[in-house]
Design a protein around this motif. Structure first.
Motif, short mmCIF file in Angstrom:
data_model
loop_
_atom_site.label_atom_id
_atom_site.label_comp_id
_atom_site.label_asym_id
_atom_site.label_seq_id
_atom_site.Cartn_x
_atom_site.Cartn_y
_atom_site.Cartn_z
N VAL A 109 0.84 -1.20 0.00
CA VAL A 109 0.00 0.00 0.00
C VAL A 109 0.88 1.26 0.00
O VAL A 109 0.62 2.21 -0.75
CB VAL A 109 -0.96 0.01 1.21
N VAL A 110 1.91 1.26 0.82
CA VAL A 110 2.82 2.41 0.86
C VAL A 110 3.45 2.62 -0.52
O VAL A 110 3.53 3.74 -1.02
CB VAL A 110 3.92 2.21 1.93
N LYS A 111 3.86 1.53 -1.12
CA LYS A 111 4.49 1.61 -2.45
C LYS A 111 3.50 2.08 -3.51
O LYS A 111 3.79 2.99 -4.31
CB LYS A 111 5.06 0.24 -2.83
N ALA A 112 2.30 1.47 -3.53
CA ALA A 112 1.31 1.79 -4.55
C ALA A 112 0.78 3.21 -4.44
O ALA A 112 0.42 3.84 -5.44
CB ALA A 112 0.14 0.80 -4.47
N MET A 157 14.00 6.10 5.25
CA MET A 157 13.01 6.18 4.17
C MET A 157 13.13 7.50 3.43
O MET A 157 13.57 8.51 3.97
CB MET A 157 11.59 6.03 4.74
N VAL A 158 12.69 7.47 2.18
CA VAL A 158 12.51 8.68 1.38
C VAL A 158 11.01 8.96 1.40
O VAL A 158 10.22 8.13 0.95
CB VAL A 158 12.99 8.48 -0.07
N ILE A 159 10.61 10.11 1.93
CA ILE A 159 9.20 10.48 1.92
C ILE A 159 8.95 11.27 0.65
O ILE A 159 9.52 12.35 0.45
CB ILE A 159 8.82 11.32 3.16
N PRO A 182 6.65 13.27 -2.46
CA PRO A 182 5.78 14.46 -2.33
C PRO A 182 4.37 14.19 -1.80
O PRO A 182 3.87 14.95 -0.97
CB PRO A 182 5.75 15.00 -3.77
N TRP A 183 3.72 13.10 -2.25
CA TRP A 183 2.36 12.83 -1.77
C TRP A 183 2.35 12.52 -0.27
O TRP A 183 1.49 12.98 0.47
CB TRP A 183 1.77 11.66 -2.57
N GLY A 184 3.35 11.78 0.18
CA GLY A 184 3.47 11.48 1.61
C GLY A 184 3.88 12.70 2.41
O GLY A 184 3.39 12.93 3.53
N TYR A 185 4.78 13.51 1.85
CA TYR A 185 5.25 14.67 2.61
C TYR A 185 4.16 15.74 2.69
O TYR A 185 4.06 16.45 3.71
CB TYR A 185 6.52 15.26 1.99
N ALA A 186 3.33 15.86 1.65
CA ALA A 186 2.21 16.81 1.71
C ALA A 186 1.26 16.43 2.85
O ALA A 186 0.71 17.31 3.54
CB ALA A 186 1.46 16.82 0.38
N LEU A 187 1.07 15.12 3.06
CA LEU A 187 0.26 14.65 4.18
C LEU A 187 0.90 15.07 5.51
O LEU A 187 0.22 15.58 6.41
CB LEU A 187 0.11 13.13 4.10
N TRP A 188 2.22 14.87 5.64
CA TRP A 188 2.93 15.26 6.86
C TRP A 188 2.83 16.77 7.08
O TRP A 188 2.65 17.24 8.20
CB TRP A 188 4.39 14.81 6.79
N MET A 224 3.78 7.17 -1.57
CA MET A 224 4.01 8.04 -0.42
C MET A 224 5.46 8.02 0.06
O MET A 224 5.98 9.03 0.54
CB MET A 224 3.09 7.64 0.74
N ALA A 225 6.10 6.86 -0.05
CA ALA A 225 7.47 6.75 0.46
C ALA A 225 8.14 5.53 -0.16
O ALA A 225 7.47 4.66 -0.73
CB ALA A 225 7.46 6.63 1.98
N GLU A 226 9.44 5.48 -0.02
CA GLU A 226 10.20 4.32 -0.49
C GLU A 226 11.44 4.15 0.38
O GLU A 226 11.84 5.08 1.11
CB GLU A 226 10.60 4.49 -1.96
N SER A 227 12.05 2.99 0.30
CA SER A 227 13.28 2.74 1.06
C SER A 227 14.42 3.58 0.48
O SER A 227 14.41 3.94 -0.70
CB SER A 227 13.65 1.26 1.00
#
Length: 506
Positions: free
Chosen positions: A24-27, A40-42, A44-50, A30-33
């Protein structure tokens, strides 16, 4: 035999929950190893949430009088040694800097050089370094209270990592306050826990249980640790925030003293409290389904995506013009004080485009084709419903009702999560049943099992440790709610007056 339902994410939650989470995180993009193990690399979509979490939570902090500051990433080893219990609690997780430059080695590579006079610890938490500043800032009772927060990164060397939930480096906020009396400090500890609980429930749509940690689960060096605990869809607990009453322990270690109103030198009473990017992992596991993330609208990076559809080249210009105009109109609408954030996806990649946004969890999708445009409407879908559930909505109706639709989605997510927790929380007084509930049928690849057990505990750390050793189950909290009642400890059978929450946890 029933035909298997096709899902965007494989495996599904019931097939392999840990692997489902990673997929789910990959799809969702939002982030990747990262190349650095455990980090982790956060994206843009994940960082916008943060960023949305930061903005909303920061506003809540400031309403209570807290102000932001920033303190060094590096902490002298001697600072941590000032508070023995604190050092013991974090020693195994510390990253240590021992040199201050690199030089060419004899075989052509780079080697550390310039050994430091004193090793520096890469910030695992900041009580000691902030305490040093407080000792300089505070001299009189008139300087109190001091109410500080910092948004920063933290390093705690983890051996087993999972994106957002447990990484060697993560982002967080940590609040630190100093007070003239224990009563003020305790009140602040309780106040900040309630800020966290309200945020989790109102913004993340994540129902939480407020409570107190047992002695063994308490923050190293604290007198008391309060927490909020949430249940994930695999029925494990997630500690979503903690607030610590530190007494005068850290004040004595850092020399935070002040002259009282009656001219006596006294040690300050301090608190600390924190949440982190672990909240994102908690949000995913609270609401996500077998098609990906489901974003609660109040913290979603965007609220709606517009998907222009055309089959003939001559239709393209008119459809795009209509879509862009609608995006501009939607962005003028507000939702809980925030302008509606609109994505317009003009990629020509067919049906994969819609599924990309389903997996990302955007609350509302709206398709716009020549026929919709002609009827001045859109074909709308909500992320909290089946991907196949779509309906036509007039443009004016969408503009007028989108905030209410988003609120309905937010409430639906909260209600679902609460119903899940209630269905999987039970009072348990029989030790055999307790052990059976927390024991998976498949030890090699455990299925979803257990939940929150409300059971009596005598208060003895040995009973707590035995259950942890036998079942990997811990006391998540001693809940504030619930009256005292006579009972017997689920482990040893000795008298007990209070039920606690036992669960497996992240």
């Amino acid at each position: 035999m029933a035909k298997k339902v096709q899902t965007a994410i494989t495996p599904t939650r019931t097939e392999d929950y840990p692997q489902w989470y990673q997929q789910v995180v990959k799809a969702s993009d939002m982030a990747e190893s990262s190349p650095v193990r455990g980090c982790m690399v956060i994206k843009p979509w994940g960082y916008a949430l943060w960023e949305n979490i930061q903005k909303s939570m920061d506003a809540k902090f400031k309403k209570t009088g807290v102000r932001n500051a920033y303190f060094p990433l590096f902490i002298p080893l001697s600072f941590l040694e000032k508070e023995a219990e604190h050092v013991e609690g974090f020693a195994k997780e510390c990253a240590v800097v021992t040199h201050h430059r690199l030089e060419a080695g004899p075989e052509g590579g780079l080697v550390p050089a310039g050994e430091l006079a004193e090793p520096l610890i890469v910030r695992p938490t900041s009580e000691t370094i902030i305490g040093d500043s407080f000792a300089k800032w505070i001299t009189s009772y008139r300087d109190l209270p001091v109410l500080i927060n910092q948004w920063a990164n933290v390093v705690r060397w983890e051996m087993r990592t999972r994106t957002f939930l447990r990484t060697s480096e993560f982002l967080w906020q940590e609040g630190h306050t100093a007070h003239a009396t224990s009563e003020e400090a305790i009140s602040r500890t309780e106040q900040m826990l309630e800020v966290y609980a309200n945020f989790a429930e109102e913004y993340l749509a994540m129902p939480v249980i407020r409570g107190r940690k047992s002695d063994s689960e308490r923050f190293p060096g604290a007198v008391d640790t309060l927490c909020i605990e949430a249940m994930m869809q695999d029925r494990k607990a997630l500690q979503a925030g903690t607030s610590h009453f530190l007494g005068q322990n850290f004040a004595k270690g850092s020399g935070i003293t002040f002259q009282s109103a009656d001219e006596k030198e006294e040690y300050a009473w301090t608190t600390s409290w924190g949440t982190s990017t672990r909240l994102i992992g908690g949000m995913i596991m609270t609401h996500g389904d077998d098609d990906g993330v489901i974003m609660p609208p109040r913290i979603a990076p965007a609220h709606i995506v517009l998907l222009p559809i055309f089959r003939k080249p001559e239709e393209k210009e008119a459809v795009l013009a209509y879509t862009r105009k609608l995006a501009e109109e939607l962005s003028q609408v507000t939702y809980h004080g925030r302008a509606i954030e609109v994505e317009v996806d003009e990629r020509e990649i067919g049906g994969a485009r819609g599924w990309d946004w389903i997996k990302k969890g955007i609350p509302v999708r709206a398709e716009i084709g020549p026929r919709d445009m002609k009827e001045d409407s859109v074909f709308m879908a909500r992320r909290d419903l089946s991907p196949k559930e779509k309906r036509g909505v007039k443009r004016e109706e969408l503009l007028a009702t989108l905030p209410a639709i988003l609120d309905e989605i937010q409430q639906t997510l909260f209600d679902r999560a609460l119903a899940h927790r209630e269905a999987n929380t039970r009072p348990m007084d029989d030790k055999e049943a307790f052990y059976a509930w927390f024991t998976p049928e498949n030890e090699e690849k455990p299925e979803i099992h257990g939940g929150f057990a409300l059971s009596h505990w005598c208060g003895d750390g040995d009973c707590e440790e035995k259950i942890k050793t036998d079942l990997k189950v811990t006391i998540r909290c001693i809940p504030f709610e619930g009256e005292e009642e006579e009972g017997t400890c689920i482990c040893c059978g000795k008298p007990s007056k209070k039920r606690v929450i036992f669960a497996k946890a992240y």
